[in-house]
Design an enzyme around this catalytic site. Sequence first.
Site, PDB file in Angstrom:
ATOM      1  N   CYS A 199       0.795  -1.234   0.000  1.00  0.00           N
ATOM      2  CA  CYS A 199       0.000   0.000   0.000  1.00  0.00           C
ATOM      3  C   CYS A 199       0.832   1.292   0.000  1.00  0.00           C
ATOM      4  O   CYS A 199       1.373   1.670  -1.026  1.00  0.00           O
ATOM      5  CB  CYS A 199      -0.970  -0.046   1.170  1.00  0.00           C
ATOM      6  SG  CYS A 199      -2.333   1.100   0.986  1.00  0.00           S
ATOM      7  N   HIS A 215      -3.569  -5.670   2.427  1.00  0.00           N
ATOM      8  CA  HIS A 215      -3.148  -5.774   3.824  1.00  0.00           C
ATOM      9  C   HIS A 215      -3.838  -7.014   4.371  1.00  0.00           C
ATOM     10  O   HIS A 215      -4.325  -7.852   3.660  1.00  0.00           O
ATOM     11  CB  HIS A 215      -3.683  -4.589   4.643  1.00  0.00           C
ATOM     12  CG  HIS A 215      -3.153  -3.266   4.298  1.00  0.00           C
ATOM     13  ND1 HIS A 215      -1.983  -2.783   4.815  1.00  0.00           N
ATOM     14  CD2 HIS A 215      -3.656  -2.275   3.529  1.00  0.00           C
ATOM     15  CE1 HIS A 215      -1.795  -1.548   4.387  1.00  0.00           C
ATOM     16  NE2 HIS A 215      -2.789  -1.218   3.595  1.00  0.00           N
TER      17      HIS A 215
HETATM   18  N1  GLN Z   1      -2.045   6.928   2.476  1.00  0.00           N
HETATM   19  C1  GLN Z   1      -2.262   6.051   1.408  1.00  0.00           C
HETATM   20  C2  GLN Z   1      -3.667   6.058   0.858  1.00  0.00           C
HETATM   21  O1  GLN Z   1      -4.621   6.326   1.539  1.00  0.00           O
HETATM   22  C3  GLN Z   1      -1.847   4.655   1.814  1.00  0.00           C
HETATM   23  C4  GLN Z   1      -2.707   4.027   2.859  1.00  0.00           C
HETATM   24  C5  GLN Z   1      -2.316   2.648   3.231  1.00  0.00           C
HETATM   25  O2  GLN Z   1      -1.147   2.268   3.264  1.00  0.00           O
HETATM   26  N2  GLN Z   1      -3.317   1.856   3.608  1.00  0.00           N
HETATM   27  O3  GLN Z   1      -3.822   5.793  -0.294  1.00  0.00           O
END
Ligand code: GLN
Length: 246
Positions: free
Chosen positions: A93, A193
């Site tokens: 992510c 995740h």
């Molecule tokens: N900040 C990033 C987004 O919202 C990544 C979020 C995350 O790693 N879940 O796209």
Amino acid sequence: MKLKVCWMYHDIMDLYGDKGNMMVLTKRCKDRGIDIEIDTCAIGEKKDLSKFHLMFLGGGADKEQHMLIDDLLARKNNIQKAMDSNTFIFLVCGGYQLFGQYYIDANNEKIEGLKFFDYYTESGDNGKRCIGNIAIQCNLDGEEFMAVGFENHGGQTRNVATPFGKVIAGYGNNFEDKIEGFYNGKVLGTYMHGPLFPKNPKIADFVIYKSLTKEYPDLKFSDLLPLDDSLENKAKNQMLKRLHAI
Ligand code: GLN
């Protein structure tokens, strides 16, 4: 055999239990008699990433991405050296986003990426986020199988030429394209995740195998001793059914 892992920014990039990936890696190596050493690397710490077989960078919110970006950009040459010397790279992510061209965050602020790859990420319109369980048909060096995970990101990643998989349920890289993640044989980036490895032991094993080939180039995926994954696979099938993916 020994697997040396560097877990980058372990103290700030650990959304939704990404550290579980490291726990699974440890267990699956130990169960096979493979030595595993997990080192960590925080902002400002000196570390030669090319000395490791695997580099892992988990997910993080916009705030953490801003916190680490200068440090990450300063490591660009060393990360290139690591990739050139076959250190496998696994990104989740927020970490995945930072290997592309740039990320425009939820406040419309631009974070420059490492620019290793052509993809770029921009926040969704009106703060819309891709949230929920996800099922994909992934393809790892010709091995096709279903994988499950959980995603929660505002960033919409586009211009991915070599995705990790096809989206069967959920969103993936963005609301439209129906593809998930990035994989080019050396770097695996994903929005999944959950964490990813406990739910998908085959992906954990694939990452172990790819990482070990840096030191043991003749190793084949099928050389890894099989483990009993019946419980994990039962849970995965249950999730696939609930997502109407099988
Ligand atoms: N900040 C990033 C987004 O919202 C990544 C979020 C995350 O790693 N879940 O796209």
